[in-house]
Structures are given as structure tokens and as C-alpha cells.
Design a protein around this motif. Structure first.
Motif, PDB file in Angstrom:
ATOM      1  N   PHE A  36       0.802  -1.211   0.000  1.00  0.00           N
ATOM      2  CA  PHE A  36       0.000   0.000   0.000  1.00  0.00           C
ATOM      3  C   PHE A  36       0.841   1.270   0.000  1.00  0.00           C
ATOM      4  O   PHE A  36       0.347   2.341   0.367  1.00  0.00           O
ATOM      5  CB  PHE A  36      -0.960  -0.031   1.194  1.00  0.00           C
ATOM      6  N   ASP A  37       2.085   1.160  -0.426  1.00  0.00           N
ATOM      7  CA  ASP A  37       2.924   2.356  -0.550  1.00  0.00           C
ATOM      8  C   ASP A  37       2.235   3.403  -1.419  1.00  0.00           C
ATOM      9  O   ASP A  37       1.797   3.114  -2.536  1.00  0.00           O
ATOM     10  CB  ASP A  37       4.281   2.002  -1.178  1.00  0.00           C
ATOM     11  N   GLY A  38       2.139   4.624  -0.907  1.00  0.00           N
ATOM     12  CA  GLY A  38       1.550   5.717  -1.669  1.00  0.00           C
ATOM     13  C   GLY A  38       0.045   5.727  -1.711  1.00  0.00           C
ATOM     14  O   GLY A  38      -0.557   6.639  -2.287  1.00  0.00           O
ATOM     15  N   LYS A  39      -0.614   4.742  -1.092  1.00  0.00           N
ATOM     16  CA  LYS A  39      -2.072   4.680  -1.103  1.00  0.00           C
ATOM     17  C   LYS A  39      -2.650   5.447   0.095  1.00  0.00           C
ATOM     18  O   LYS A  39      -2.107   5.405   1.195  1.00  0.00           O
ATOM     19  CB  LYS A  39      -2.551   3.230  -1.016  1.00  0.00           C
ATOM     20  N   ASP A 117      -7.881   6.300  -2.107  1.00  0.00           N
ATOM     21  CA  ASP A 117      -7.677   5.101  -2.933  1.00  0.00           C
ATOM     22  C   ASP A 117      -8.523   3.937  -2.425  1.00  0.00           C
ATOM     23  O   ASP A 117      -9.070   3.165  -3.224  1.00  0.00           O
ATOM     24  CB  ASP A 117      -6.205   4.688  -2.913  1.00  0.00           C
ATOM     25  N   ILE A 118      -8.593   3.809  -1.104  1.00  0.00           N
ATOM     26  CA  ILE A 118      -9.271   2.675  -0.462  1.00  0.00           C
ATOM     27  C   ILE A 118     -10.090   3.208   0.706  1.00  0.00           C
ATOM     28  O   ILE A 118      -9.629   4.080   1.447  1.00  0.00           O
ATOM     29  CB  ILE A 118      -8.239   1.648   0.051  1.00  0.00           C
ATOM     30  N   ALA A 119     -11.283   2.675   0.868  1.00  0.00           N
ATOM     31  CA  ALA A 119     -12.101   2.998   2.040  1.00  0.00           C
ATOM     32  C   ALA A 119     -12.454   1.709   2.767  1.00  0.00           C
ATOM     33  O   ALA A 119     -12.880   0.730   2.136  1.00  0.00           O
ATOM     34  CB  ALA A 119     -13.373   3.737   1.635  1.00  0.00           C
ATOM     35  N   VAL A 120     -12.248   1.702   4.075  1.00  0.00           N
ATOM     36  CA  VAL A 120     -12.627   0.564   4.918  1.00  0.00           C
ATOM     37  C   VAL A 120     -13.698   1.068   5.881  1.00  0.00           C
ATOM     38  O   VAL A 120     -13.400   1.802   6.819  1.00  0.00           O
ATOM     39  CB  VAL A 120     -11.421  -0.004   5.690  1.00  0.00           C
ATOM     40  N   LEU A 263      -8.502  -8.087   0.589  1.00  0.00           N
ATOM     41  CA  LEU A 263      -9.627  -7.632  -0.226  1.00  0.00           C
ATOM     42  C   LEU A 263      -9.368  -6.259  -0.827  1.00  0.00           C
ATOM     43  O   LEU A 263      -9.832  -5.954  -1.928  1.00  0.00           O
ATOM     44  CB  LEU A 263     -10.903  -7.575   0.616  1.00  0.00           C
ATOM     45  N   ALA A 264      -8.620  -5.426  -0.101  1.00  0.00           N
ATOM     46  CA  ALA A 264      -8.335  -4.063  -0.575  1.00  0.00           C
ATOM     47  C   ALA A 264      -7.194  -4.021  -1.570  1.00  0.00           C
ATOM     48  O   ALA A 264      -7.015  -3.021  -2.262  1.00  0.00           O
ATOM     49  CB  ALA A 264      -8.001  -3.161   0.607  1.00  0.00           C
ATOM     50  N   SER A 265      -6.425  -5.096  -1.678  1.00  0.00           N
ATOM     51  CA  SER A 265      -5.224  -5.093  -2.513  1.00  0.00           C
ATOM     52  C   SER A 265      -5.534  -5.510  -3.948  1.00  0.00           C
ATOM     53  O   SER A 265      -6.594  -6.066  -4.248  1.00  0.00           O
ATOM     54  CB  SER A 265      -4.185  -6.052  -1.932  1.00  0.00           C
ATOM     55  N   ASP A 266      -4.578  -5.278  -4.818  1.00  0.00           N
ATOM     56  CA  ASP A 266      -4.736  -5.678  -6.212  1.00  0.00           C
ATOM     57  C   ASP A 266      -4.805  -7.198  -6.366  1.00  0.00           C
ATOM     58  O   ASP A 266      -5.286  -7.692  -7.385  1.00  0.00           O
ATOM     59  CB  ASP A 266      -3.561  -5.140  -7.039  1.00  0.00           C
ATOM     60  N   GLU A 267      -4.339  -7.934  -5.370  1.00  0.00           N
ATOM     61  CA  GLU A 267      -4.379  -9.393  -5.429  1.00  0.00           C
ATOM     62  C   GLU A 267      -5.813  -9.912  -5.504  1.00  0.00           C
ATOM     63  O   GLU A 267      -6.056 -11.016  -5.985  1.00  0.00           O
ATOM     64  CB  GLU A 267      -3.687  -9.981  -4.194  1.00  0.00           C
ATOM     65  N   ALA A 268      -6.772  -9.124  -5.006  1.00  0.00           N
ATOM     66  CA  ALA A 268      -8.176  -9.532  -5.006  1.00  0.00           C
ATOM     67  C   ALA A 268      -8.954  -8.863  -6.129  1.00  0.00           C
ATOM     68  O   ALA A 268     -10.171  -8.670  -6.023  1.00  0.00           O
ATOM     69  CB  ALA A 268      -8.811  -9.207  -3.654  1.00  0.00           C
ATOM     70  N   GLY A 269      -8.269  -8.528  -7.213  1.00  0.00           N
ATOM     71  CA  GLY A 269      -8.897  -7.782  -8.300  1.00  0.00           C
ATOM     72  C   GLY A 269     -10.090  -8.457  -8.928  1.00  0.00           C
ATOM     73  O   GLY A 269     -10.958  -7.785  -9.501  1.00  0.00           O
ATOM     74  N   ALA A 270     -10.194  -9.788  -8.839  1.00  0.00           N
ATOM     75  CA  ALA A 270     -11.324 -10.499  -9.430  1.00  0.00           C
ATOM     76  C   ALA A 270     -12.496 -10.652  -8.474  1.00  0.00           C
ATOM     77  O   ALA A 270     -13.541 -11.197  -8.852  1.00  0.00           O
ATOM     78  CB  ALA A 270     -10.870 -11.886  -9.901  1.00  0.00           C
ATOM     79  N   VAL A 271     -12.347 -10.165  -7.246  1.00  0.00           N
ATOM     80  CA  VAL A 271     -13.388 -10.358  -6.222  1.00  0.00           C
ATOM     81  C   VAL A 271     -14.254  -9.108  -6.155  1.00  0.00           C
ATOM     82  O   VAL A 271     -13.779  -8.025  -5.811  1.00  0.00           O
ATOM     83  CB  VAL A 271     -12.757 -10.647  -4.845  1.00  0.00           C
ATOM     84  N   VAL A 272     -15.532  -9.260  -6.483  1.00  0.00           N
ATOM     85  CA  VAL A 272     -16.456  -8.130  -6.535  1.00  0.00           C
ATOM     86  C   VAL A 272     -17.794  -8.547  -5.916  1.00  0.00           C
ATOM     87  O   VAL A 272     -18.363  -9.579  -6.281  1.00  0.00           O
ATOM     88  CB  VAL A 272     -16.686  -7.666  -7.989  1.00  0.00           C
ATOM     89  N   GLY A 273     -18.285  -7.763  -4.971  1.00  0.00           N
ATOM     90  CA  GLY A 273     -19.624  -7.953  -4.430  1.00  0.00           C
ATOM     91  C   GLY A 273     -19.784  -9.112  -3.475  1.00  0.00           C
ATOM     92  O   GLY A 273     -20.912  -9.536  -3.196  1.00  0.00           O
TER      93      GLY A 273
END
Length: 285
Positions: A36-39, A117-120, A263-273
Motif C-alpha cells: 500500500f505504498d503511496g495509497k 484510494d481505499i475505504a474501509v 480484499l483491498a489489494s490488487d491481489e483480489a482484483g477479481a473479487v467483486v460484491g
């Protein structure tokens, strides 16, 4: 205690480990990469529990964490501790049930860091008392709904315009296993978490094509102060709570932080909803 009541405490999702508690495995080594560098991460409910653990973990991985809570002293202490350890964090006092405070919180983050960039959206409270539905005070239902459901709605309402302007973003909402099944005697909490899961799915459908990925996470019993209060209310020991889960232990707040960060990372890019089950197997059976 009746069987339904015993099940209900399993859903509340948080507690402090006490003497004699079923031991938990050692924490996994912190990731060597800084995903999350720079996020810039906007986070609600960051004064204790899952929110606090997530704020600390995100900062360790390079995020600029802008977090809120209602308890200013705890928030300022967490900010100072994160900064003392080399992380970047800013606390802003806000009540997620009040739209003007949510709007000000989001705007303050954008002023300070330039973007989100990200909201939790993690802030939440439990049902004040265990009782069948006809004995639940309407004011208790309103209080829980105001924070847990209305709070998530208001946060997404004010976060999304900033993400839409940038053309991307990620949102992770904290739901519960109570969003997937019913638990007797905690109707206000159960209903509010069903609402979080539903809001997540609707928003995910509305914004997926605009490069904004939205999911929720479903904890079970987690080692935060909420479970300590719930255990006392239901007259259960931590060992009894752990027995209700296939893993036979309480999940640690730091474990939940890692699930949220995945879930917030690019690794979970295919996970939606999705409302991702992170309960230690409770929903499997």
C-alpha cells in the motif's frame, strides 16, 4: 442459557482474550512487501478492535491512513503510536451516523492527502441487550441501525464521488456472519449486518464497470472488546464461544486486518460484491 442465545453471542464478532482462553496460533510474519505504498486509506471505527488492527497493519505496509472514531482520546493515541513506529496516520473525530460529520471526515481526508484510494467502512456497535424481538426497545434498534447500516450507506455515499472523479477505487465494508444467518435475541444487530451485506452487493453492481471494486468481510468471534461485552451479557466463557467454531479458537483482530487488506489489494482484483467468510469456518456447515 438457551441454545439460540448461545448461538447469538457467536455472531457478535469481538472480544478480549482472557485467562484460560483457547490458545491461538502465533501471528504470521508481516509481509515483506509494502502493498500500500503511496495509497491513501480512509477507515472508520479505527479506535479499537478490528479497525485499530487494520489501521496499524495498513500503515506498516506503507498506507497513509486517515481514520475516525467517536472516542477522541483513543484516536489520538493510536495516531501517535502509528507515527512513532514510522507509519503515516491521521485521526479525525467523527460519528458515522451523522451525515455532516461523515462528509467533513471524507473532505478532510481529501484535503490532507489529495485523494482516497481505499475505504474501509468498519465502524459498528452491538445490540445493547439480548432479548426476543418483541422485547427489543425501538431506540436500541435505531441506535444500532444508525451506526451499522446508515453509517455504511453514508460513508459510501460520500466516498464514491471522489473515487468516480479519479476513475478507480476500492471499498471494503465490515459485515458479519450475522449477515448470512439469523441469530436469536440480537435482532437489531442481525438486521443491520444483513443491510451491510445488501448495500455492498448493490453498490458493487452499480460501480464495478467504473473501476470501483466493493466487497464486505464477514467476521465471527474476534478478539476485540465487543466480544468481551457480549460474553458477559450472555454469561458465556471464551472457551464456550470457541467451541461453536470449527477452528475451536477465537480469531485475532490482526488476522481480520490481513483479510481486509487482501480484499483491498490488487491481489483480489477479481473479487467483486462478496461478503467474504472470515469466521473460522462457522458458515461452512
Amino acid at each position: 442459557m438457551s441454545a439460540p442465545s448461545r448461538r447469538s453471542v457467536l455472531a457478535t464478532g469481538a472480544g478480549v482474550l482472557g485467562a484460560g482462553m483457547v490458545s491461538t496460533p502465533a501471528a504470521a510474519a508481516a509481509p515483506s512487501e509494502r502493498r500500500f505504498d503511496g495509497k491513501t486509506v480512509l477507515l472508520t471505527g479505527g479506535t479499537s478492535g478490528i479497525g485499530k488492527a487494520t489501521a496499524y497493519a495498513l500503515a506498516r505496509e506503507g498506507a497513509r491512513v486517515f481514520f475516525c472514531g467517536r472516542r477522541a482520546a483513543l484516536g489520538r493515541r493510536n495516531e501517535q503510536e502509528i507515527r512513532a513506529s514510522g507509519g503515516e496516520a491521521t485521526f479525525h473525530r467523527a460519528d458515522v451516523g451523522i451525515e455532516s460529520e461523515v462528509s467533513a471526515f471524507v473532505a478532510a481526508c481529501v484535503r490532507r492527502y489529495g485523494r482516497i484510494d481505499i475505504a474501509v467502512n468498519n465502524a459498528g456497535i452491538e445490540t445493547p441487550r439480548a432479548a426476543p424481538l418483541h422485547e427489543q426497545p425501538a431506540e436500541d434498534f435505531d441506535a444500532v441501525w444508525r451506526t451499522n447500516a446508515r453509517g455504511v450507506f453514508l460513508c459510501m455515499k460520500h466516498e464514491l464521488p471522489h473515487m468516480l472523479r479519479r476513475g478507480r477505487g476500492v471499498i471494503v465494508n465490515t459485515a458479519s456472519i450475522s449477515a448470512e444467518v439469523g441469530f436469536a435475541t440480537i435482532a437489531p444487530y442481525n438486521a443491520s449486518k444483513h443491510a451491510v451485506a445488501s448495500l455492498t452487493k448493490v453498490a458493487a453492481l452499480e460501480y464495478a464497470a467504473r473501476n470501483i471494486r466493493i466487497n464486505a468481510v464477514a467476521p465471527g468471534a474476534v478478539d476485540t472488546p465487543m466480544l468481551e461485552r457480549a460474553a458477559k451479557a450472555f454469561g458465556m466463557t471464551y472457551e464456550q464461544i470457541a467451541e461453536g467454531y470449527p477452528v475451536k479458537r477465537i480469531i485475532r483482530a490482526e488476522e481480520m486486518a490481513r483479510v481486509i487488506m487482501w480484499l483491498a489489494s490488487d491481489e483480489a482484483g477479481a473479487v467483486v460484491g462478496t461478503d467474504l467468510d472470515a469466521s473460522g469456518g462457522y458458515l461452512t456447515g
